[in-house]
Design a protein around this motif. Structure first.
Motif, PDB file in Angstrom:
ATOM      1  N   PRO A  66       0.850  -1.196   0.000  1.00 30.38           N
ATOM      2  CA  PRO A  66       0.000   0.000   0.000  1.00 30.38           C
ATOM      3  C   PRO A  66       0.887   1.247   0.000  1.00 30.38           C
ATOM      4  CG  PRO A  66      -0.510  -1.478   1.835  1.00 30.38           C
ATOM      5  CD  PRO A  66       0.780  -1.930   1.259  1.00 30.38           C
ATOM      6  N   PHE A  67       0.452   2.299  -0.653  1.00 32.89           N
ATOM      7  CA  PHE A  67       1.213   3.539  -0.571  1.00 32.89           C
ATOM      8  C   PHE A  67       0.263   4.729  -0.597  1.00 32.89           C
ATOM      9  CE2 PHE A  67       1.097   5.259  -4.916  1.00 32.89           C
ATOM     10  CZ  PHE A  67       0.640   4.156  -5.621  1.00 32.89           C
ATOM     11  N   VAL A  68       0.782   5.899  -0.206  1.00 42.23           N
ATOM     12  CA  VAL A  68      -0.022   7.112  -0.070  1.00 42.23           C
ATOM     13  C   VAL A  68       0.055   7.924  -1.349  1.00 42.23           C
ATOM     14  CG1 VAL A  68      -0.393   9.203   1.290  1.00 42.23           C
ATOM     15  CG2 VAL A  68       0.501   7.135   2.394  1.00 42.23           C
ATOM     16  N   LEU A  69      -1.103   8.290  -1.908  1.00 42.31           N
ATOM     17  CA  LEU A  69      -1.153   9.131  -3.106  1.00 42.31           C
ATOM     18  C   LEU A  69      -0.934  10.603  -2.733  1.00 42.31           C
ATOM     19  CD1 LEU A  69      -4.279   7.508  -4.771  1.00 42.31           C
ATOM     20  CD2 LEU A  69      -1.946   7.448  -5.676  1.00 42.31           C
ATOM     21  N   GLY A  70      -0.861  11.446  -3.742  1.00 41.02           N
ATOM     22  CA  GLY A  70      -0.875  12.900  -3.492  1.00 41.02           C
ATOM     23  C   GLY A  70       0.417  13.601  -3.857  1.00 41.02           C
ATOM     24  N   HIS A  71       0.366  14.447  -4.909  1.00 44.26           N
ATOM     25  CA  HIS A  71       1.572  15.220  -5.252  1.00 44.26           C
ATOM     26  C   HIS A  71       1.263  16.707  -5.460  1.00 44.26           C
ATOM     27  CE1 HIS A  71       0.010  14.256  -9.314  1.00 44.26           C
ATOM     28  NE2 HIS A  71       0.502  15.438  -9.623  1.00 44.26           N
ATOM     29  N   ILE A 114      11.816  14.990  -5.798  1.00 50.74           N
ATOM     30  CA  ILE A 114      13.118  15.075  -5.126  1.00 50.74           C
ATOM     31  C   ILE A 114      14.168  14.535  -6.091  1.00 50.74           C
ATOM     32  CG2 ILE A 114      14.440  14.434  -3.087  1.00 50.74           C
ATOM     33  CD1 ILE A 114      11.818  13.814  -1.664  1.00 50.74           C
ATOM     34  N   PRO A 115      14.857  15.425  -6.822  1.00 55.23           N
ATOM     35  CA  PRO A 115      15.889  14.956  -7.744  1.00 55.23           C
ATOM     36  C   PRO A 115      17.169  14.633  -6.971  1.00 55.23           C
ATOM     37  CG  PRO A 115      15.700  17.342  -7.832  1.00 55.23           C
ATOM     38  CD  PRO A 115      14.684  16.877  -6.831  1.00 55.23           C
ATOM     39  N   ASP A 116      18.082  13.882  -7.597  1.00 47.83           N
ATOM     40  CA  ASP A 116      19.291  13.502  -6.857  1.00 47.83           C
ATOM     41  C   ASP A 116      20.309  14.643  -6.785  1.00 47.83           C
ATOM     42  OD1 ASP A 116      20.410  13.585  -9.383  1.00 47.83           O
ATOM     43  OD2 ASP A 116      20.922  11.456  -9.455  1.00 47.83           O
ATOM     44  N   LEU A 117      20.169  15.664  -7.631  1.00 50.02           N
ATOM     45  CA  LEU A 117      21.029  16.856  -7.672  1.00 50.02           C
ATOM     46  C   LEU A 117      22.477  16.548  -8.047  1.00 50.02           C
ATOM     47  CD1 LEU A 117      19.727  18.850  -4.547  1.00 50.02           C
ATOM     48  CD2 LEU A 117      18.999  19.035  -6.926  1.00 50.02           C
ATOM     49  N   THR A 118      22.766  15.328  -8.444  1.00 50.17           N
ATOM     50  CA  THR A 118      24.152  14.985  -8.781  1.00 50.17           C
ATOM     51  C   THR A 118      24.321  14.544 -10.231  1.00 50.17           C
ATOM     52  OG1 THR A 118      23.842  12.684  -8.097  1.00 50.17           O
ATOM     53  CG2 THR A 118      24.630  14.223  -6.410  1.00 50.17           C
ATOM     54  N   GLN A 162      16.777   9.752 -11.655  1.00 52.03           N
ATOM     55  CA  GLN A 162      16.690   9.147 -10.311  1.00 52.03           C
ATOM     56  C   GLN A 162      15.681   9.861  -9.422  1.00 52.03           C
ATOM     57  OE1 GLN A 162      20.088   9.629 -11.605  1.00 52.03           O
ATOM     58  NE2 GLN A 162      19.849   7.520 -12.306  1.00 52.03           N
ATOM     59  N   VAL A 163      14.853  10.705 -10.003  1.00 51.98           N
ATOM     60  CA  VAL A 163      13.932  11.505  -9.187  1.00 51.98           C
ATOM     61  C   VAL A 163      13.026  10.604  -8.346  1.00 51.98           C
ATOM     62  CG1 VAL A 163      12.114  11.617 -10.946  1.00 51.98           C
ATOM     63  CG2 VAL A 163      12.356  13.472  -9.284  1.00 51.98           C
ATOM     64  N   LYS A 164      12.782  11.057  -7.116  1.00 49.01           N
ATOM     65  CA  LYS A 164      11.780  10.398  -6.262  1.00 49.01           C
ATOM     66  C   LYS A 164      10.568  11.316  -6.235  1.00 49.01           C
ATOM     67  CE  LYS A 164      15.178   8.166  -3.295  1.00 49.01           C
ATOM     68  NZ  LYS A 164      15.880   8.270  -1.996  1.00 49.01           N
ATOM     69  N   PHE A 165       9.425  10.781  -6.612  1.00 58.51           N
ATOM     70  CA  PHE A 165       8.249  11.627  -6.792  1.00 58.51           C
ATOM     71  C   PHE A 165       7.145  11.215  -5.832  1.00 58.51           C
ATOM     72  CE2 PHE A 165       4.548  13.350  -9.017  1.00 58.51           C
ATOM     73  CZ  PHE A 165       5.004  14.629  -9.292  1.00 58.51           C
ATOM     74  N   ALA A 166       6.564  12.198  -5.172  1.00 59.30           N
ATOM     75  CA  ALA A 166       5.523  11.926  -4.170  1.00 59.30           C
ATOM     76  C   ALA A 166       4.319  11.245  -4.794  1.00 59.30           C
ATOM     77  CB  ALA A 166       5.087  13.242  -3.531  1.00 59.30           C
ATOM     78  N   GLY A 167       3.786  10.269  -4.079  1.00 57.06           N
ATOM     79  CA  GLY A 167       2.564   9.628  -4.528  1.00 57.06           C
ATOM     80  C   GLY A 167       2.770   8.583  -5.592  1.00 57.06           C
ATOM     81  N   GLY A 182       3.082   9.766  -0.920  1.00 51.10           N
ATOM     82  CA  GLY A 182       2.692  11.125  -1.226  1.00 51.10           C
ATOM     83  C   GLY A 182       2.098  11.870  -0.046  1.00 51.10           C
ATOM     84  N   ALA A 183       1.334  12.914  -0.345  1.00 53.23           N
ATOM     85  CA  ALA A 183       0.977  13.922   0.646  1.00 53.23           C
ATOM     86  C   ALA A 183      -0.473  13.844   1.127  1.00 53.23           C
ATOM     87  CB  ALA A 183       1.241  15.313   0.063  1.00 53.23           C
ATOM     88  N   LEU A 184      -1.186  12.828   0.760  1.00 53.07           N
ATOM     89  CA  LEU A 184      -2.584  12.727   1.173  1.00 53.07           C
ATOM     90  C   LEU A 184      -2.653  12.166   2.603  1.00 53.07           C
ATOM     91  CD1 LEU A 184      -5.218  13.434  -0.265  1.00 53.07           C
ATOM     92  CD2 LEU A 184      -5.411  11.052  -0.942  1.00 53.07           C
ATOM     93  N   CYS A 185      -2.154  12.959   3.533  1.00 56.76           N
ATOM     94  CA  CYS A 185      -2.018  12.508   4.922  1.00 56.76           C
ATOM     95  C   CYS A 185      -1.879  13.748   5.803  1.00 56.76           C
ATOM     96  CB  CYS A 185      -0.795  11.606   5.071  1.00 56.76           C
ATOM     97  SG  CYS A 185       0.720  12.321   4.432  1.00 56.76           S
ATOM     98  N   GLU A 186      -1.868  13.544   7.107  1.00 63.14           N
ATOM     99  CA  GLU A 186      -1.790  14.684   8.034  1.00 63.14           C
ATOM    100  C   GLU A 186      -0.362  15.156   8.264  1.00 63.14           C
ATOM    101  OE1 GLU A 186      -4.099  12.387  10.899  1.00 63.14           O
ATOM    102  OE2 GLU A 186      -5.386  14.132  11.133  1.00 63.14           O
ATOM    103  N   PHE A 187       0.567  14.220   8.310  1.00 69.00           N
ATOM    104  CA  PHE A 187       1.964  14.567   8.577  1.00 69.00           C
ATOM    105  C   PHE A 187       2.858  13.966   7.498  1.00 69.00           C
ATOM    106  CE2 PHE A 187      -0.222  14.494  12.650  1.00 69.00           C
ATOM    107  CZ  PHE A 187       0.102  15.747  13.145  1.00 69.00           C
ATOM    108  N   LEU A 188       3.823  14.771   7.061  1.00 69.88           N
ATOM    109  CA  LEU A 188       4.686  14.359   5.963  1.00 69.88           C
ATOM    110  C   LEU A 188       6.106  14.814   6.286  1.00 69.88           C
ATOM    111  CD1 LEU A 188       4.709  13.343   2.910  1.00 69.88           C
ATOM    112  CD2 LEU A 188       4.449  15.760   2.297  1.00 69.88           C
TER     113      LEU A 188
END
Ligand SMILES: [Zn+2]
Length: 292
Positions: free
Chosen positions: A7-12, A34-38, A52-57, A63-69
């Motif tokens: 299971p994972f949390v959606l929302g970007h 979140i890109p690796d910047l390198t 290598q980007v890490k993308f929310a959701g 992702g951000a469909l939650c109370e705390f992130l």
């Protein structure tokens, strides 16, 4: 195709209030990528193209469909207090629209068309008129979206089905507009884009056709028309560093984000929120986690 094995949390598209860290106490926009910047792309100024980007959701990053992130401070953009929470969250799709506009390379008093009048398409229409484009023809099969397109500044808004005949399309776009933004990526929409653009014009592909490695993961183009017209294509990959410009546009009143919000739900009613979004009866559905 990525297989879902947990299971994972959606929302970007999200904004928040910072509890701890350098921006403590501030309202912030959350850049979901979140890109690796390198890597070579990041170091060349194209963080939106980071492999290598890490993308929310996504399945690799909640992702951000939650109370705390928990999110890197460098990905948080402080916002003025007078922006509403919903406006803050919609800076993300506005950023995509700003990046698409950048890729359009439009000149003042040129002409454009937008195919697909969901939130990003509607924001593009606002941006195009603000950028001094002379006319924007909007296409969408849904009447309430066409009405929203007119409110956003479209000079005409029509059902794509009514532009099937060459003479009907010519009545709308003459010999073709300078730039077409295709924000749907259904096969018929891309064909309409290619038909509606002028020879030597540009088509900006904003929409995603389908999931990677599926039968839908294709742009299907009428090759002879593309060839005869000598078209240029640009493909939008999220956005580059445009958040500050997006904030400026909203703060100066040049773009209206609040008008896109048609439905709001608390996090406890998130299932209903998704039902409403899937029915596409409104424009933007906002979920508001209530945290004391
Ligand atoms: Zn990178």
């Amino acid at each position: 195709m990525t297989k879902l094995d947990r299971p994972f949390v959606l929302g970007h598209e999200a904004a928040g209030l910072v509890l701890e860290g350098p921006h403590q106490g501030q309202k912030v926009a959350i850049d979901p990528a979140i890109p690796d910047l390198t890597c070579r792309q990041c170091r060349s100024g194209y963080q939106n193209l980071c492999p290598q980007v890490k993308f929310a959701g996504t399945v690799v990053h909640d992702g951000a469909l939650c109370e705390f992130l928990s999110w890197p401070s460098v990905n948080l953009i402080p916002l003025p207090d007078r922006l509403s929470d919903a406006e803050c969250a919609l800076l993300e799709p506005l950023g995509v629209a700003v990046h698409a506009l950048d890729l359009g390379h439009l000149r003042v008093a040129s002409t454009a068309a937008v195919i697909g009048c969901g939130p990003v398409g509607l924001l593009l229409i606002q941006l195009l008129r603000g950028a001094g484009v002379a006319s924007v023809v909007a296409f969408d099969p849904l009447p309430h979206r066409r009405e929203a397109a007119c409110r956003s500044g479209a000079t005409a808004a029509v059902d794509p089905a009514s532009a099937g005949e060459p003479s009907a399309l010519r009545d709308l776009v003459g010999d073709g507009v300078d730039t077409v933004f295709e924000v749907v990526s259904a096969g018929e929409a891309i064909q309409l884009a290619v038909r509606a653009v002028r020879p030597g014009g540009r088509v900006v592909l904003v929409g995603l056709p389908g999931l990677a490695d599926t039968d839908d993961d294709w742009f299907r183009l009428p090759a002879s028309i593309c060839h005869d017209k000598g078209l240029t294509f640009s493909v939008v990959r999220r956005m580059n560093q445009v958040y500050l410009r997006a904030i400026s546009l909203v703060m100066r009143g040049q773009v209206d984000l609040a008008g896109l919000v048609t439905d709001r739900f608390p996090l406890s009613d998130v299932v209903e929120a998704f039902d409403v979004a899937v029915r596409r009866g409104g424009l933007k559905v906002v979920v508001e986690p209530a945290v004391e």
